[in-house]
Design a protein around this motif. Sequence first.
Motif, PDB file in Angstrom:
ATOM      1  N   LYS A   1      -0.909 -36.065  -0.713  1.00  0.00           N
ATOM      2  CA  LYS A   1      -1.259 -34.947   0.162  1.00  0.00           C
ATOM      3  C   LYS A   1      -0.489 -33.666  -0.209  1.00  0.00           C
ATOM      4  O   LYS A   1      -1.025 -32.566  -0.154  1.00  0.00           O
TER       5      LYS A   1
ATOM      6  N   HIS B   1     -10.152 -32.927   1.128  1.00  0.00           N
ATOM      7  CA  HIS B   1      -9.830 -34.236   1.701  1.00  0.00           C
ATOM      8  C   HIS B   1     -11.138 -35.025   1.839  1.00  0.00           C
ATOM      9  O   HIS B   1     -11.646 -35.218   2.941  1.00  0.00           O
TER      10      HIS B   1
ATOM     11  N   SER C   1      -8.090 -38.428   8.474  1.00  0.00           N
ATOM     12  CA  SER C   1      -7.426 -39.689   8.143  1.00  0.00           C
ATOM     13  C   SER C   1      -7.828 -40.771   9.147  1.00  0.00           C
ATOM     14  O   SER C   1      -7.911 -40.503  10.343  1.00  0.00           O
TER      15      SER C   1
ATOM     16  N   LYS D   1     -13.137 -43.149   5.620  1.00  0.00           N
ATOM     17  CA  LYS D   1     -13.478 -42.681   4.270  1.00  0.00           C
ATOM     18  C   LYS D   1     -13.507 -43.849   3.282  1.00  0.00           C
ATOM     19  O   LYS D   1     -14.412 -43.950   2.459  1.00  0.00           O
TER      20      LYS D   1
ATOM     21  N   ASP E   1     -10.336 -40.559  -0.917  1.00  0.00           N
ATOM     22  CA  ASP E   1      -9.487 -39.689  -0.086  1.00  0.00           C
ATOM     23  C   ASP E   1      -9.459 -38.228  -0.530  1.00  0.00           C
ATOM     24  O   ASP E   1      -9.409 -37.345   0.307  1.00  0.00           O
TER      25      ASP E   1
END
Length: 595
Positions: free
Chosen positions: A220, A240, A262, A266, A291
């Motif tokens: 990230k 993302h 999150s 996904k 991701d």
Amino acid sequence: MNAAISYFDEKHPVASRLESLNRWVAETAALTQPDSIHWCDGSEEENAALLRLMQDDGTLLPLNPDTHPDSWLYRSDPSDVARVEHLTFVCSRDRDDAGPNNHWMSPAEGHRRMDALFAGCMRGRTLYVIPYCMGPIDSPLARCGVEITDSPYVVANMRLMTRMGASALARIEKEGVFVKGLHSTGELDPDRRFIMHFPEELSIKSYGSGYGGNALLGKKCHALRIASWQARQEGWLAEHMLIVGIENPRGEIHYIAAAFPSACGKTNLAMLIPPESYRQAGWKVWTVGDDICWMRPGEDGRLYAINPEAGFFGVAPGTSEKSNPNALATIGHDTIFTNVAVTADNQPWWEGLEAGQPSKDWQGRDFDPANGPAAHPNSRFTVSARQCPSYSARAEDPQGVPISAIVFGGRRASLVPLVFEARDWTHGVLVGASMGSETTAAATGDVGVMRRDPMAMKPFCGYNFADYFAHWLSFDRPGAKLPKVFHVNWFRKGEDGRFLWPGFGENLRVLEWMIERVEGRAGAVELPVGLLPENGELRLQGLDLADGSAEALFDFDLAGWKAEFEQVGAYLQEYGSRMPPILLSEANEILKTLR
Ligand code: SAT
Ligand code: MN
């Protein structure tokens, strides 16, 4: 400086031909005072030695070798189990460049605070230098970084999540440019924990956490926060998003990129198994990434995407033979599990896994339901993408895959229909910018609270959202052949509180409609908020929906949408004069129509 150079002696040889890298490692060693320095080459021997070291000191517990060969359990500090958004900062020179969507500190103050924490913090520890590449090593879309860490767990995870070691170092030495990430687990004290980004210096400093998004700096911190900043300057997008290839019975593959916050599915969508009737008809699904997605316009005007990662850091709870058999097959060996429970015969276990019973919980206590779930709700698996049965051959393509559709989606119990399409790119950017979703266990804080999470990037955009939306809008230019934009909501609930849509493999039905739209074969009905499938165009045959669910999934609540767009308008206004006027007027037009 001179003291620093003394770190390079017979015991700590200079390991790179790149002077700027050697200097940074030396300066960091002088600050953090490690006992030794290890330059990671990414070899099997190195990995085996590190795993042995962590097994010997109890950091990693071996799992049942018959059912889960070469797999490990890591139990984190109980206070260190998720990303910490309140301790994550963007330290740009100008506060407005970070924007209201980020916590900000001046670079000078950021460095002062972090260097005070890092001073002497690696005494008694080894400093690991991890050269890594985000994206296929030979891809023009890939970018490199070097993470310095004192955590062997981080090294082992970075090895699974990135292209790490000698080949990455060779590319870094050739390019001379790399993102500098400095990490220490410190004392794991929540009061001495910060994740800071210095986008103008392409650098990251992270202290006091060993958890995934806080500590695996390629993920990230680099691939989203720093990369989004770089992408704006260089004309690409760091998002993302998962990337999935959908192959129809004619053998044509459409690649779809989808942004969900999150822990909103996904990984499951990226590894979807088609429903039986689709499988028989010849549909196939190929996983490119679960991701993060980096994309840029190709010469033909289409957007081309790579997955900058090489592995999956997936949420364990809820992963089962029914929800995601591909993930279960992927994590059958050579996997690091973090904060899951274990069965009496030492197999990893989590809520939602049909087989087995927990014996020890994620903290290693005898399982007692009074202590809460056996596995931490944000427990994870780390595994190489190459182990995934549906891993796409194109995932390693240096040129990336062409994107046919972009999908935005959040967790919304009401209001938002199963699927709708944006009228055009500008409307699509608004659809992404106005995304809302209920918070999950992936970040510290309350769970289930609705918040605005534009493009699922609220925690990850390294600069002012107003500039970010303007950057998105800028891709609509002569010659561009942009993907269609859609919005989905798998999480709408009925009056009885139950999900209306079965989700998982059945989501392919929705993707099929999108592809039909892309190919100009399916019809749509226009509502003020977007285009919905025409009656009968979404294939529901063979699906056992409860009575009235099909209608309820698309139920249009005019008052609810008015309230939603009033909120969206107010939200966009918070960004002041930097917000692109076209986005404000687009939202206003929709509100007017709703009224
Ligand atoms: O912890 S990570 O940021 O790596 C995973 C996630 O929250 O999306
Ligand atoms: Mn994520």
